[in-house]
Scaffold this motif. Sequence first.
Motif, PDB file in Angstrom:
ATOM      1  N   ALA A 145      14.903  17.100   1.570  1.00  0.00           N
ATOM      2  CA  ALA A 145      14.347  15.989   2.346  1.00  0.00           C
ATOM      3  C   ALA A 145      14.649  16.092   3.842  1.00  0.00           C
ATOM      4  CB  ALA A 145      14.845  14.658   1.793  1.00  0.00           C
ATOM      5  N   PRO A 146      15.879  16.450   4.255  1.00  0.00           N
ATOM      6  CA  PRO A 146      16.141  16.557   5.696  1.00  0.00           C
ATOM      7  C   PRO A 146      15.248  17.589   6.379  1.00  0.00           C
ATOM      8  CG  PRO A 146      18.200  16.474   4.473  1.00  0.00           C
ATOM      9  CD  PRO A 146      17.109  16.647   3.462  1.00  0.00           C
ATOM     10  N   VAL A 147      14.946  18.681   5.678  1.00  0.00           N
ATOM     11  CA  VAL A 147      14.083  19.706   6.258  1.00  0.00           C
ATOM     12  C   VAL A 147      12.662  19.185   6.409  1.00  0.00           C
ATOM     13  CG1 VAL A 147      13.058  21.978   5.884  1.00  0.00           C
ATOM     14  CG2 VAL A 147      15.482  21.607   5.407  1.00  0.00           C
ATOM     15  N   ARG A 148      12.165  18.505   5.369  1.00  0.00           N
ATOM     16  CA  ARG A 148      10.813  17.946   5.444  1.00  0.00           C
ATOM     17  C   ARG A 148      10.710  16.955   6.599  1.00  0.00           C
ATOM     18  NH1 ARG A 148      11.704  17.091  -0.163  1.00  0.00           N
ATOM     19  NH2 ARG A 148      11.564  14.836   0.177  1.00  0.00           N
ATOM     20  N   MET A 149      11.698  16.113   6.738  1.00  0.00           N
ATOM     21  CA  MET A 149      11.676  15.124   7.809  1.00  0.00           C
ATOM     22  C   MET A 149      11.723  15.795   9.184  1.00  0.00           C
ATOM     23  SD  MET A 149      11.469  12.040   6.531  1.00  0.00           S
ATOM     24  CE  MET A 149      12.286  10.877   7.640  1.00  0.00           C
ATOM     25  N   GLN A 150      12.516  16.854   9.293  1.00  0.00           N
ATOM     26  CA  GLN A 150      12.606  17.564  10.560  1.00  0.00           C
ATOM     27  C   GLN A 150      11.274  18.198  10.929  1.00  0.00           C
ATOM     28  OE1 GLN A 150      14.786  21.412  10.860  1.00  0.00           O
ATOM     29  NE2 GLN A 150      16.014  20.377  12.418  1.00  0.00           N
ATOM     30  N   VAL A 151      10.629  18.831   9.947  1.00  0.00           N
ATOM     31  CA  VAL A 151       9.335  19.462  10.202  1.00  0.00           C
ATOM     32  C   VAL A 151       8.301  18.423  10.609  1.00  0.00           C
ATOM     33  CG1 VAL A 151       7.425  20.709   9.127  1.00  0.00           C
ATOM     34  CG2 VAL A 151       9.782  21.424   8.698  1.00  0.00           C
ATOM     35  N   ASP A 207       7.582   7.527   4.874  1.00  0.00           N
ATOM     36  CA  ASP A 207       6.394   7.067   4.158  1.00  0.00           C
ATOM     37  C   ASP A 207       5.369   8.188   4.052  1.00  0.00           C
ATOM     38  OD1 ASP A 207       4.593   4.892   3.060  1.00  0.00           O
ATOM     39  OD2 ASP A 207       3.430   5.505   4.795  1.00  0.00           O
ATOM     40  N   ILE A 208       5.198   8.937   5.140  1.00  0.00           N
ATOM     41  CA  ILE A 208       4.265  10.069   5.121  1.00  0.00           C
ATOM     42  C   ILE A 208       4.785  11.162   4.190  1.00  0.00           C
ATOM     43  CG2 ILE A 208       3.316  11.941   6.538  1.00  0.00           C
ATOM     44  CD1 ILE A 208       3.250   9.903   8.861  1.00  0.00           C
ATOM     45  N   ASP A 236      -7.190  11.537  -0.384  1.00  0.00           N
ATOM     46  CA  ASP A 236      -6.884  10.115  -0.589  1.00  0.00           C
ATOM     47  C   ASP A 236      -5.585   9.725   0.098  1.00  0.00           C
ATOM     48  OD1 ASP A 236      -9.177   9.852  -2.060  1.00  0.00           O
ATOM     49  OD2 ASP A 236      -8.179   9.996  -4.011  1.00  0.00           O
ATOM     50  N   ALA A 237      -4.562  10.572  -0.051  1.00  0.00           N
ATOM     51  CA  ALA A 237      -3.269  10.265   0.568  1.00  0.00           C
ATOM     52  C   ALA A 237      -3.378  10.263   2.087  1.00  0.00           C
ATOM     53  CB  ALA A 237      -2.215  11.277   0.112  1.00  0.00           C
ATOM     54  N   PHE A 238      -4.184  11.179   2.644  1.00  0.00           N
ATOM     55  CA  PHE A 238      -4.314  11.223   4.103  1.00  0.00           C
ATOM     56  C   PHE A 238      -5.088  10.014   4.616  1.00  0.00           C
ATOM     57  CE2 PHE A 238      -5.857  12.918   8.210  1.00  0.00           C
ATOM     58  CZ  PHE A 238      -4.630  13.295   8.746  1.00  0.00           C
ATOM     59  N   ARG A 239      -6.063   9.559   3.850  1.00  0.00           N
ATOM     60  CA  ARG A 239      -6.762   8.331   4.232  1.00  0.00           C
ATOM     61  C   ARG A 239      -5.781   7.163   4.314  1.00  0.00           C
ATOM     62  NH1 ARG A 239     -12.355   7.663   3.740  1.00  0.00           N
ATOM     63  NH2 ARG A 239     -13.506   9.544   3.152  1.00  0.00           N
ATOM     64  N   GLN A 240      -4.852   7.097   3.370  1.00  0.00           N
ATOM     65  CA  GLN A 240      -3.845   6.036   3.387  1.00  0.00           C
ATOM     66  C   GLN A 240      -2.956   6.155   4.615  1.00  0.00           C
ATOM     67  OE1 GLN A 240      -1.833   6.450  -0.359  1.00  0.00           O
ATOM     68  NE2 GLN A 240      -3.638   5.894  -1.565  1.00  0.00           N
ATOM     69  N   ILE A 241      -2.586   7.396   4.964  1.00  0.00           N
ATOM     70  CA  ILE A 241      -1.757   7.605   6.150  1.00  0.00           C
ATOM     71  C   ILE A 241      -2.482   7.120   7.408  1.00  0.00           C
ATOM     72  CG2 ILE A 241      -0.777   9.393   7.658  1.00  0.00           C
ATOM     73  CD1 ILE A 241      -0.126  10.993   5.114  1.00  0.00           C
ATOM     74  N   LEU A 242      -3.769   7.446   7.521  1.00  0.00           N
ATOM     75  CA  LEU A 242      -4.549   7.020   8.692  1.00  0.00           C
ATOM     76  C   LEU A 242      -4.666   5.506   8.752  1.00  0.00           C
ATOM     77  CD1 LEU A 242      -7.473   9.635   8.710  1.00  0.00           C
ATOM     78  CD2 LEU A 242      -5.448   9.590  10.167  1.00  0.00           C
ATOM     79  N   GLU A 284      11.749   7.017  11.781  1.00  0.00           N
ATOM     80  CA  GLU A 284      12.166   7.634  10.523  1.00  0.00           C
ATOM     81  C   GLU A 284      11.522   6.977   9.306  1.00  0.00           C
ATOM     82  OE1 GLU A 284      16.297   8.734   8.082  1.00  0.00           O
ATOM     83  OE2 GLU A 284      16.372   8.025  10.159  1.00  0.00           O
ATOM     84  N   GLU A 285      11.388   5.666   9.333  1.00  0.00           N
ATOM     85  CA  GLU A 285      10.782   4.970   8.197  1.00  0.00           C
ATOM     86  C   GLU A 285       9.315   5.373   8.027  1.00  0.00           C
ATOM     87  OE1 GLU A 285       9.889   0.378   6.677  1.00  0.00           O
ATOM     88  OE2 GLU A 285      11.142   0.752   8.438  1.00  0.00           O
ATOM     89  N   GLN A 286       8.603   5.531   9.136  1.00  0.00           N
ATOM     90  CA  GLN A 286       7.204   5.952   9.066  1.00  0.00           C
ATOM     91  C   GLN A 286       7.081   7.386   8.560  1.00  0.00           C
ATOM     92  OE1 GLN A 286       6.475   5.034  13.248  1.00  0.00           O
ATOM     93  NE2 GLN A 286       4.939   3.500  12.640  1.00  0.00           N
ATOM     94  N   LEU A 287       7.973   8.263   9.039  1.00  0.00           N
ATOM     95  CA  LEU A 287       7.951   9.646   8.580  1.00  0.00           C
ATOM     96  C   LEU A 287       8.268   9.737   7.089  1.00  0.00           C
ATOM     97  CD1 LEU A 287       9.762  11.448  11.539  1.00  0.00           C
ATOM     98  CD2 LEU A 287       7.325  11.491  11.009  1.00  0.00           C
TER      99      LEU A 287
END
Length: 281
Positions: free
Chosen positions: A44-50, A67-68, A153-159, A62-65
């Motif tokens: 998870a820390p690596v994903r968040m960093q990227v 969620d993504i 679908d997931a990207f539509r939710q992110i937008l 961080e909370e928004q990241l």
Amino acid sequence: MSTSSHAEGLQGSPARMSPDASPVSARRRIPLRSTCAQPHSCPAPVRMQVLSRTPMFAGLVEEQLADIDRRMTSLSWAEGDALHVEGAPAEHLYLVAAGRAKAYRTAPNGQEVVVELLGPGDLFGGLRTLGQEAYAETVEALTTVCALRVGDDAFRQILGEHPVVGLRVLEDTAALLAQARSDVTRQSTATVAERLAAVLLRLAEKFGEPAREGGTLIELPLSRADLAGMTGSTPESVSRVMSRWRKDGVINAGRRWTAVRDPRRLAEIAGTEAWSSELRG
């Protein structure tokens, strides 16, 4: 679609190879498969960093990241595997977490034309949401690659939940269009040497590491055909220019690496002084 950042990968980069060392064996050649991804446990820390270092998501808290991140899947591919194939339905966006890949198109004569080299932090792929019905390129792993993948679908939710991401998508699209127009102009007016110098400087800035004997080492298994595709030239023309530069001490090269020994000279050839401080030496 691709953007760049300097995100670090979850794995250490391959041991750097000195230009004085013997080249490693050529990478295996296997038929590209369109479904060769393997589940991968990316910390998870690596994903968040990227995510935080990717321009599309930069500035989000961080909370928004997080969620993504929950909407993305972590996968890996072996060297030589295809992450997606040109002409297949555009169903996913990918974000490189570790490794190197090349994006290429197939010309009518069957030649591979490399359009981009991808590393940690680069975003690529396509979605119908973004107006893409099919992938414009094949993306092939040059090394073991780990990437985060998100569907339509997931990207539509992110937008919908993070409007700033939508604005970044528009900005990125406009930047890519401007770059494409610039590339067309350059390929129609610049010499092979000028185009090749510009490409090597860009690769050195994006992927380069300090070389043992000085200069910048680009650890990528690039063939003369790959460089020809990136410069709108021919392998023969690229070979002639590279041989001359090698003799003059401007570069050195092996099967899986290229060393830029005189970036100032390359910048003069390319007709630009815009190269990073790391390359000035």
